[in-house]
Design a protein around this motif. Structure first.
Motif, mmCIF file in Angstrom:
data_model
loop_
_atom_site.group_PDB
_atom_site.id
_atom_site.type_symbol
_atom_site.label_atom_id
_atom_site.label_comp_id
_atom_site.label_asym_id
_atom_site.label_seq_id
_atom_site.Cartn_x
_atom_site.Cartn_y
_atom_site.Cartn_z
ATOM 1 N N LYS A 332 -6.802 4.374 5.617
ATOM 2 C CA LYS A 332 -6.446 5.593 6.334
ATOM 3 C C LYS A 332 -6.003 5.282 7.769
ATOM 4 O O LYS A 332 -5.078 5.911 8.305
ATOM 5 N N ARG A 333 -6.667 4.284 8.344
ATOM 6 C CA ARG A 333 -6.306 3.912 9.707
ATOM 7 C C ARG A 333 -4.881 3.351 9.741
ATOM 8 O O ARG A 333 -4.094 3.653 10.638
ATOM 9 N N LYS A 334 -4.590 2.530 8.719
ATOM 10 C CA LYS A 334 -3.244 1.944 8.631
ATOM 11 C C LYS A 334 -2.184 3.030 8.426
ATOM 12 O O LYS A 334 -1.104 2.999 9.051
ATOM 13 N N GLU A 335 -2.510 4.014 7.576
ATOM 14 C CA GLU A 335 -1.569 5.109 7.322
ATOM 15 C C GLU A 335 -1.310 5.896 8.609
ATOM 16 O O GLU A 335 -0.174 6.270 8.922
ATOM 17 N N LYS A 336 -2.364 6.143 9.352
ATOM 18 C CA LYS A 336 -2.224 6.898 10.604
ATOM 19 C C LYS A 336 -1.411 6.124 11.629
ATOM 20 O O LYS A 336 -0.558 6.688 12.334
#
Length: 606
Positions: A332-336
């Protein structure tokens, strides 16, 4: 001596003639009102004066006055001029109506004026029908203009005051005098597509006109500030009204328009150009976009793996193992981060598309503005009124829009050039060699009375700037300020507006005693040839009327022909100058011709 009457401030003054009241109305307007009389009351009183002139058979002279004020660029705003001309055109006798409509082309020089006049005409008539005189006047307005110049005006001022060119052309039954005008009228009533699809008309209308119409259509539908658009702007001298509003955040675009921008347009759009960093500082929109991304980036670094504050919990996460939670959080951090990077690139592209200027180009833009503001010939030929330059200076020096949240960094060179332009906008006046006492009314009523209707320029500020004209022209000048007391007021030749305003604002307000300048000169045994009092004429606390104190000064000093010039800063119906005294003169403040008129009076040429 004439009979004195009560003024709006509770004191006594002389009533002005209907001709004087009309002149004050034309030059100063009445929408700003005064401290003692509201704008509606003043407008009604001014309209009554105009009507009395018409009823007295003075309509032809009134129309001539309107034309003179307009052509000489003497009026602060155009609304009073159009209102008065419309009154003459609809409510005057036959000769006056004919004369008024014949003057239409001289007074209504751009479509904005034409539509304003039409709105007032409709207000004075029962319906929207055009009579024969009106039809002829409007037909001449369109048909006597060169096609390309008319096309520029029609595309720049497409709609004003609720009117569009198509409406006027239909109601006035305007018949084109040639194929070029025919193409323009079809453009106004049916649109560009209808014209460009008519091959026969395109061929007959002329290459230059069709090329201009195509350029305006391309500019209005453009989606980017590219070389093609900049070339159209340069070739056809397009104005910002010709271009898609989405592109008007581009300094590069405005830089291109600035090269051929008339002085009037420059003054009106100085704020627009300043807020997009044309003359230095930060680009308003670019700064907002950058700050928005910075906030998102900062917020993202403070979030936990789940995209929310690490203090909180998530019941769905309870079924996942610690390693699964870490993996999910990293994903999720990477997507954000990916989305934020994409947004950053989009913002960078948006900022790049604005066409920000280099430091060298910013310096060149400032030089162009300063050069235009110091071009005396351009200022005179444009009929740019001192009021417009003063309001532009006030707004620009404030570093923020008058009616918007826009802000910018103030450039000192532009501030100085605006100050210079203000003085250049008055007609050249030679020194008289006389001894002057300039007295500026700084009473409360002068602070609450405004020139025109923008609530920007108080009568107090305007009076100080008018006094500076004389100070910079004459060698022997004493300057004072008064309300119910008299105080020294230093005026320096190199005063800039912000400095002068600060000095004026530091002077306490009070009642109004317009006699004080003459009393002071008599008691101090000053030699004065000319008293100039800048006031709203609402004197209300003097022991003796000003004209009596002037006579007392004459008797005491031996200067029997000592003159008094009253510069009226509002459009009220009173003056402190005795109309029966040949050495007293009442002039309209903020009239671009006032300094020349004052000189002629002082030198005995009137």
């Amino acid at each position: 001596m004439s009979e004195m009457v009560p003024n709006d401030g509770g004191g006594l003054g002389f009533g002005v003639t209907d001709e004087q009241r009309a002149m004050r109305f034309l030059i100063l307007g009445s929408e700003g009102g005064t401290y003692y009389a509201g704008s509606c009351e003043l407008t009604k009183e001014s309209a009554d004066s105009l009507m009395r002139l018409l009823d007295a058979g003075k309509g032809l002279a009134l129309v001539d006055t309107i034309v003179n004020v307009s052509l000489e660029g003497r009026a602060a705003k155009q609304e009073p001029t159009m209102f008065a001309l419309a009154m003459c055109a609809k409510l005057g006798d036959d000769a006056t109506r004919k004369h008024a409509f014949e003057a239409l082309g001289k007074v209504c020089r751009i479509p904005t004026h034409l539509f304003m006049f039409l709105s007032f005409v409709n207000g004075f008539s029962k319906g929207k029908g055009f009579g024969r005189l009106q039809q002829r006047a409007f037909s001449l307005w369109y048909n006597t203009k060169a096609p390309v110049k008319l096309a520029f005006a029609m595309t720049k001022y497409k709609k004003r005051e609720g009117w569009a060119h198509g409406d006027v052309l239909r109601l006035a039954h305007v018949k084109p005098v040639d194929d070029a005008h025919k193409a323009l009228y079809k453009f106004a009533t049916k649109g560009a597509k209808a014209v460009l699809e008519d091959k026969e008309l395109v061929a007959a209308a002329g290459e230059e006109l069709i090329a201009f119409l195509k350029a305006t259509e391309a500019a209005m539908t453009a989606t980017a500030v590219d070389e093609e658009l900049l070339a159209l702007v340069s070739k056809h001298h397009l104005a910002w009204e010709h271009i898609s509003r989405d592109l008007l955040v581009s300094p590069r675009l405005w830089f291109s328009m600035l090269k051929k921008m008339p002085i009037g347009a420059l003054v009106r759009n100085l704020g627009k150009m300043s807020k997009i960093a044309m003359f230095g500082g930060e680009h308003e929109l670019a700064s907002k976009l950058s700050r928005s991304i910075e906030r998102e980036d900062s917020t993202s670094t403070m979030m936990g793996f789940h995209g929310r504050s690490s203090r909180g919990g998530n019941k769905k996460c309870a079924k996942l193992s610690p390693l699964q939670l870490v993996a999910q959080g990293l994903r999720k951090r990477k997507e954000k981060q990916t989305k934020l990077e994409e947004k950053k690139k989009a913002v960078e592209q948006k900022i790049a598309s604005m066409g920000l200027l280099s430091e060298g180009e910013i310096e060149l833009a400032v030089e162009m503005v300063v050069s235009k503001l110091r071009d005396e010939g351009a200022i005179r030929s444009s009929r740019l009124h001192p009021y417009n330059l003063l309001t532009a200076s006030l707004v620009y020096n404030n570093g923020a829009g008058h009616r918007s949240s826009a802000s910018w960094e103030v450039n000192e060179d532009i501030t100085t050039a605006l100050n210079d332009a203000f003085y250049l906008s008055f007609k050249n006046v030679e020194a008289t060699g006389k001894r002057f006492l300039l007295a500026m009314d700084v009473s409360g009523s002068m602070s609450w009375s405004f020139i025109a209707n923008d609530n920007l320029v108080s009568a107090r500020t305007a009076a100080a700037m008018m006094a500076m004209i004389t100070k910079r022209t004459e060698e022997n000048v004493t300057s004072l300020a008064f309300s119910n007391n008299l105080v020294p007021l230093e005026l320096r030749d190199d005063d800039l507006l912000p400095d002068l305003e600060a000095r004026i604002d530091s002077i306490p307000m009070g009642g109004t005693d317009c006699s004080l300048p003459m009393v002071h000169a008599r008691e101090e045994k000053l030699d004065v040839d000319v008293f100039v009092i800048y006031t709203d004429c609402e004197t209300n606390c003097n022991a003796r009327p000003p004209h009596e104190e002037l006579q007392a000064y004459r008797d005491a000093s031996g200067i029997a022909d000592a003159k008094l010039i009253v510069v009226a800063m509002t459009s009220g119906g009173f003056t402190i100058a005795d109309p029966q005294d040949p050495n007293m003169l009442d002039v309209v403040g903020f009239d671009a011709s006032a300094p020349a008129l004052m000189r002629a009076f002082i030198m005995g040429e009137l």
